[in-house]
Every structure is written in C-alpha cells, then in structure tokens.
Design a protein around this motif. Sequence first.
Motif, short mmCIF file in Angstrom:
data_model
loop_
_atom_site.label_atom_id
_atom_site.label_comp_id
_atom_site.label_asym_id
_atom_site.label_seq_id
_atom_site.Cartn_x
_atom_site.Cartn_y
_atom_site.Cartn_z
N GLN A 151 -6.42 -0.85 4.29
CA GLN A 151 -5.11 -0.31 3.45
C GLN A 151 -4.33 0.29 4.47
N ALA B 273 0.93 -1.17 0.15
CA ALA B 273 -0.23 -0.26 0.19
C ALA B 273 0.94 1.36 0.07
N ASN B 274 0.17 2.13 -1.21
CA ASN B 274 1.24 3.77 -1.04
C ASN B 274 0.55 4.51 0.60
N GLU C 79 -8.30 2.31 -9.78
CA GLU C 79 -7.28 2.82 -8.53
C GLU C 79 -6.19 2.01 -7.73
N ALA D 199 -5.42 4.09 3.83
CA ALA D 199 -7.33 4.42 3.39
C ALA D 199 -7.92 3.25 4.32
N SER E 222 -0.32 9.46 3.37
CA SER E 222 -1.38 8.79 4.76
C SER E 222 -2.48 10.05 5.46
N GLU F 45 -0.18 1.93 4.74
CA GLU F 45 0.86 2.48 4.35
C GLU F 45 2.48 0.92 4.70
N ARG G 96 -10.89 1.11 3.19
CA ARG G 96 -12.42 0.46 2.76
C ARG G 96 -12.94 0.01 3.29
N ASN H 49 -3.43 2.73 -5.17
CA ASN H 49 -3.09 2.58 -4.28
C ASN H 49 -2.27 2.32 -3.82
N ILE I 46 -10.85 -3.78 -5.16
CA ILE I 46 -10.57 -1.81 -6.20
C ILE I 46 -10.33 -2.66 -7.30
#
Length: 346
Positions: A40, A18-19, A77, A22, A201, A42, A24, A81, A73
């Motif tokens: 999700q 994960a970048n 997207e 977020a 984030s 980082e 979910r 992400n 997802i």
Amino acid sequence: METPIQSKEMPIRKYCVANFTALRNYETKTGVSNNPEYLQIEGVPCKVIKYDSVTNMITLNSLTNTISRCFKISREEFDINFTEINPDSDGDLHLNAYPIPINISEFDKREEVKSLEKNIKTIITNETVDKRVRKIFKDKLFQLIQSQGAPYITITDYNKFKDGEISLSTHKRFGNEIFNRNYRWCPPIDITYEEYLKSPSYPAPLGIRPKDFCLPSELIITMNELINQIVNFDGIGDISFEEMKKILPFIHKKEHCCKYCGEKIDIEKYCSEYKSCDNYIEICHRDPNSRFLPRNMYWGHGDCNRRQGGYSETDRMNDGVRLMWVNGIIDRETYEGMLSSITVQN
C-alpha cells in the motif's frame, strides 16, 4: 466506465487510492505471506478484486504490485486507509500523486511487461545467442524494469519507529521518501525532507525519482527501444540477431551510437575491459529532468554519461557554444545564432 462492485449491504467502487503508505501481507494459497511489504503506497490506485459481504473483507491489488500480490482489509480499515475513486468516461483515473492520468488499462499492461521480461530471460538461457549479448541482458535487465534510488530504512526500523522504540534527535534524518528499487509506475516524488516529515506516510517511502517514472504501457515502448539498441551493438553477428528475433519479433536492424559522442557501442569492450561490465555502458538520459521515455533514454558510454553529469544535452550544448565565444573561437553573431538554433531544436 466499469460497473461498481456491490453487495446487498453496501456498494463499493471498483477503484480506490491509498491515503498513506503501509505494510501489508499478501494472500497466498495457504494463508498470507510471512513477511510484510509496502503493498500500500500513498497516492497509488488499487483495484478492488473482491468484496465479501459475509466477512466484510475487501481484497485489493495495488498498481505497484504484481497481479498476484493481493491483500485483504476490513471495510472499517478500508475507510481509513483508502479513498474510493471512479475513472472518467475514458477510463482515466485522475490522481494527485501523478503528473498524468492513469488509464485503468495500465493494471493489465503490467502483464505485458512481465511477458517481455520473461522473453528476455529466455534469451539469457539460449546458448545459440552470443554469450556477450546474454551477459548484457543478464546484467542490465533489472535496470530496465526497476527504478533506482537510495537506501531507505529497514522494515524492522520502521516498525520500531511506529512502536515508539526509536527516538530521534532534532537534526538526525530518519527515513527516505524514495524507494531504493520499485516499479517505474510508483508516484514520482520531488519534495524536500521537511515536506516529507509532514507526510502521513513518514517514515515509509512515497515513490521514485521523477526521471525514473513511466507507466507500464510506456515502459513497454521504452524497453522495446532499449532492447533494440542492445541487439544492434557493434560486433553482434547475424546468427544471434535472427535467433533473438524469433523471441523478440519487434527488433530490427538499426545502427546505434552513443548520442553524446556519436561513437558506436562495442560489445567486445563490455566483456573484456577491467570493470567494463559496470562502467562501459549505462542507461543515459538526454534530459535528467525528463521521464523514462524512448525520446529521452538510450544506451551510451559510461564515461560520456559521467561527462554529461546531471545536466541535459541542451545545457551542455549551451556551455560549449559559450566557451567557444568566450575563448574567441566564434564571434558574438555566430554565438547568438547557434544559441538560437539550439533553442529551436529543443
């Protein structure tokens, strides 16, 4: 190395990272969950469970979720992400957010942690076992599995901030990089608030305190040790011990003492003294700057843990020896010799 999941239109690797953090909604039998969660996070790896070439949707499962907590997802997207990654020839994922490589087997080890938790819950309801032992497990089980942190903003406030409904003054802090509670294999985070503000984030949490960190395979070993210490507290009879051994075959007789004072842990004091359920015993770190591993963790007296404070045993030993020298109890030669012994021991 595992074969990448592929479709006729495009290949997709089996793992990604994960970048940013977020919210979910996870998949259910009838649709998706009502409330979003931080599925999700980082820097945390995810396993690609399914790629649907017809809908162009990808189903993911994050390492920091249970196996049943999967989310979907779109490919579009996904590319924003996540970053696709491959394990090396040993099955290790090398990730910037973690101090050690994460083997892909850790995804499966989560089930072993869950199985161990289930066995403890079986003991809690087993009336043949000493009720005092059952109370300790009931009170302390969550401390074994989950990390402890500080309260962070609510999801409602997070959404308001993202929607521009909350404006902050220059000096007001908002958000916290540490989860209040989460699995111990979240990324260990040790950054300043200013660094946190620069995270993609922000204001979502990023991970847990470094001293709480361990992987699922490591947690199993640490939990086994801490559980064995509990069943060896002073005052637990043989009947209870043998009953627990039927469920937890790894336990064995081994005298346990608080490593700070050297005294035994008395199970009766846990249940009989005022506020003892909160204060009498605690999970102690021999070195607060080290990880949640067997060599560093033990059940000790709450008073001893508070006496040690945020310092390591080595720090406290050095202070004690220095005070003895300063106050003329030992001479300088003895002082230097003892310091040398402490250094060699650690």
